[in-house]
Design a protein around this motif. Sequence first.
Motif, mmCIF file in Angstrom:
data_model
loop_
_atom_site.group_PDB
_atom_site.id
_atom_site.type_symbol
_atom_site.label_atom_id
_atom_site.label_comp_id
_atom_site.label_asym_id
_atom_site.label_seq_id
_atom_site.Cartn_x
_atom_site.Cartn_y
_atom_site.Cartn_z
ATOM 1 N N GLN A 96 0.819 -1.207 0.000
ATOM 2 C CA GLN A 96 0.000 0.000 0.000
ATOM 3 C C GLN A 96 0.859 1.267 0.000
ATOM 4 O OE1 GLN A 96 -3.138 -1.265 -0.942
ATOM 5 N NE2 GLN A 96 -3.739 0.537 0.208
ATOM 6 N N PRO A 97 0.717 2.125 -1.022
ATOM 7 C CA PRO A 97 1.421 3.404 -1.014
ATOM 8 C C PRO A 97 0.910 4.293 0.115
ATOM 9 C CG PRO A 97 0.564 2.889 -3.206
ATOM 10 C CD PRO A 97 -0.071 1.939 -2.246
ATOM 11 N N VAL A 98 1.808 4.997 0.785
ATOM 12 C CA VAL A 98 1.383 5.945 1.824
ATOM 13 C C VAL A 98 1.059 7.309 1.220
ATOM 14 C CG1 VAL A 98 2.796 4.750 3.536
ATOM 15 C CG2 VAL A 98 3.703 6.799 2.419
ATOM 16 N N GLY A 99 1.407 7.506 -0.070
ATOM 17 C CA GLY A 99 1.156 8.782 -0.729
ATOM 18 C C GLY A 99 1.100 8.611 -2.231
ATOM 19 N N GLY A 100 0.967 9.726 -2.931
ATOM 20 C CA GLY A 100 0.828 9.712 -4.378
ATOM 21 C C GLY A 100 2.065 10.199 -5.110
ATOM 22 N N LEU A 101 2.053 10.049 -6.420
ATOM 23 C CA LEU A 101 3.031 10.535 -7.399
ATOM 24 C C LEU A 101 4.308 9.708 -7.502
ATOM 25 C CD1 LEU A 101 2.748 14.440 -7.251
ATOM 26 C CD2 LEU A 101 1.431 12.793 -8.582
ATOM 27 N N GLY A 102 4.513 8.722 -6.615
ATOM 28 C CA GLY A 102 5.610 7.782 -6.788
ATOM 29 C C GLY A 102 6.978 8.422 -6.848
ATOM 30 N N ASP A 103 7.879 7.831 -7.689
ATOM 31 C CA ASP A 103 9.266 8.307 -7.754
ATOM 32 C C ASP A 103 9.656 8.793 -9.144
ATOM 33 O OD1 ASP A 103 10.041 5.874 -9.289
ATOM 34 O OD2 ASP A 103 9.670 4.889 -7.366
ATOM 35 N N GLY A 104 8.724 8.781 -10.093
ATOM 36 C CA GLY A 104 9.041 9.232 -11.446
ATOM 37 C C GLY A 104 8.934 10.740 -11.579
ATOM 38 N N GLU A 105 9.174 11.213 -12.784
ATOM 39 C CA GLU A 105 9.030 12.643 -13.050
ATOM 40 C C GLU A 105 7.565 13.039 -12.948
ATOM 41 O OE1 GLU A 105 9.680 15.978 -16.603
ATOM 42 O OE2 GLU A 105 10.149 13.872 -16.982
ATOM 43 N N ALA A 106 7.307 14.196 -12.358
ATOM 44 C CA ALA A 106 5.979 14.813 -12.413
ATOM 45 C C ALA A 106 6.083 15.996 -13.372
ATOM 46 C CB ALA A 106 5.526 15.269 -11.028
ATOM 47 N N VAL A 107 5.331 15.958 -14.458
ATOM 48 C CA VAL A 107 5.485 16.948 -15.522
ATOM 49 C C VAL A 107 4.934 18.311 -15.090
ATOM 50 C CG1 VAL A 107 5.410 15.185 -17.327
ATOM 51 C CG2 VAL A 107 3.275 16.288 -16.583
ATOM 52 N N TRP A 108 5.259 19.339 -15.872
ATOM 53 C CA TRP A 108 4.778 20.684 -15.581
ATOM 54 C C TRP A 108 3.260 20.686 -15.389
ATOM 55 C CZ3 TRP A 108 7.686 24.461 -14.040
ATOM 56 C CH2 TRP A 108 8.991 24.649 -14.535
ATOM 57 N N HIS A 109 2.813 21.362 -14.327
ATOM 58 C CA HIS A 109 1.372 21.440 -14.072
ATOM 59 C C HIS A 109 1.095 22.503 -13.009
ATOM 60 C CE1 HIS A 109 2.823 18.878 -10.800
ATOM 61 N NE2 HIS A 109 1.709 19.177 -10.129
ATOM 62 N N ALA A 110 -0.158 22.908 -12.928
ATOM 63 C CA ALA A 110 -0.690 23.610 -11.762
ATOM 64 C C ALA A 110 -1.686 22.659 -11.110
ATOM 65 C CB ALA A 110 -1.366 24.917 -12.162
ATOM 66 N N ASP A 111 -1.921 22.841 -9.822
ATOM 67 C CA ASP A 111 -2.714 21.873 -9.066
ATOM 68 C C ASP A 111 -4.217 22.071 -9.269
ATOM 69 O OD1 ASP A 111 -0.481 20.625 -7.966
ATOM 70 O OD2 ASP A 111 -0.408 22.030 -6.291
ATOM 71 N N MET A 112 -4.883 20.979 -9.584
ATOM 72 C CA MET A 112 -6.349 20.898 -9.609
ATOM 73 C C MET A 112 -7.023 21.967 -10.470
ATOM 74 S SD MET A 112 -7.320 19.678 -5.728
ATOM 75 C CE MET A 112 -9.097 19.770 -6.058
ATOM 76 N N THR A 113 -6.395 22.300 -11.592
ATOM 77 C CA THR A 113 -7.043 23.274 -12.479
ATOM 78 C C THR A 113 -8.198 22.639 -13.252
ATOM 79 O OG1 THR A 113 -5.461 22.857 -14.270
ATOM 80 C CG2 THR A 113 -4.946 24.638 -12.725
ATOM 81 N N TYR A 114 -8.410 21.342 -13.078
ATOM 82 C CA TYR A 114 -9.534 20.681 -13.743
ATOM 83 C C TYR A 114 -10.858 20.967 -13.044
ATOM 84 C CZ TYR A 114 -8.590 17.277 -10.043
ATOM 85 O OH TYR A 114 -8.359 16.681 -8.824
ATOM 86 N N ILE A 115 -10.829 21.706 -11.909
ATOM 87 C CA ILE A 115 -12.077 22.120 -11.259
ATOM 88 C C ILE A 115 -12.340 23.591 -11.550
ATOM 89 C CG2 ILE A 115 -11.826 20.363 -9.470
ATOM 90 C CD1 ILE A 115 -11.011 22.588 -7.514
ATOM 91 N N GLU A 116 -13.561 24.039 -11.295
ATOM 92 C CA GLU A 116 -13.943 25.415 -11.651
ATOM 93 C C GLU A 116 -13.205 26.459 -10.807
ATOM 94 O OE1 GLU A 116 -15.726 26.514 -14.131
ATOM 95 O OE2 GLU A 116 -16.124 24.478 -14.848
ATOM 96 N N MET A 117 -12.908 26.120 -9.553
ATOM 97 C CA MET A 117 -12.208 27.058 -8.670
ATOM 98 C C MET A 117 -10.950 26.383 -8.124
ATOM 99 S SD MET A 117 -15.176 29.257 -6.710
ATOM 100 C CE MET A 117 -15.775 27.904 -5.709
#
Length: 287
Positions: A96-117
């Motif tokens: 069981q992972p204790v968290g997200g995103l693992g050990d690979g690269e996380a690409v350019w992004h802003a957080d949770m822009t898929y929601i309206e606010m």
Amino acid sequence: MAKLKIQKLANALGAEVSGVDMSKPISQEDLQQILAAWKEHLVLRFRGQELTDPQLLEISRNFGEIDPPGPNSYGKPFLADFPDINVISNIKVGDQPVGGLGDGEAVWHADMTYIEMPPKASFLHALEIPATGGNTEWGNMYLAYEALPTHLKQAIKGRKAIHDATYNSAGMIRKGMKDVTDPREAPGAHHPLVAKHPESGLPCLFLGRRRNSYILGMDLDASNQLLDELWAHIDNPEFTFTQVWQLHDLILWDNRCTLHRRDSFDPQSRRLMHRTQIKGSSVTPFE
């Protein structure tokens, strides 16, 4: 008593704040200085901050209402006692992972822009770090917009894009989502490509992330070509600050006018970060 100091970390963005213990209540004078520095530098680093989870939440509330994490790939909060805290980690207990995103690269992004606010801000607190790798880079989207060639500014003026909700920045599909092959059918909020920052009033590129993005009203190939030009443009060291983590670093960033990414690191090492985010508002187009 130590006096609060602000030291610039890079030309594009980023400053280090020293002379404040974030585990204790912050004076109004110090808070106002921190808020002013944050508005100017967009990303603030506080070194040597040994915080409990309740202290991290308390610090975060100085900047607004806590925004709970979005759905992860496992369908339940990583911290049952503190569901308002997200965990970023490659550590597993059993399978069981204790968290997200693992050990690979996380690409350019802003957080949770898929929601309206989308959230306006995030705090990230380093509890365990690998010996090398796992650095985090932030990009200044005010500067990126300013530096756009005139033809690109004209091409994106008044346009909106879909911000896909299907995948996270490590490429993992979110719980309850289905694979999307046509970006025009991607679920997620529609936001202006050029946003007006609600506090500074200045224009900034507002891209979210590249995967499954689509510019509304355009031919798909033309949309992809334009988005590829924009993403190639923002990947420029002149717009960025790179954070090489130290234990108990605490970073605050403005999610509305920055993007961030993470380097990969040794899967055999351990990396553990706790993150909070602050509620934002609707994204307003810059006219």
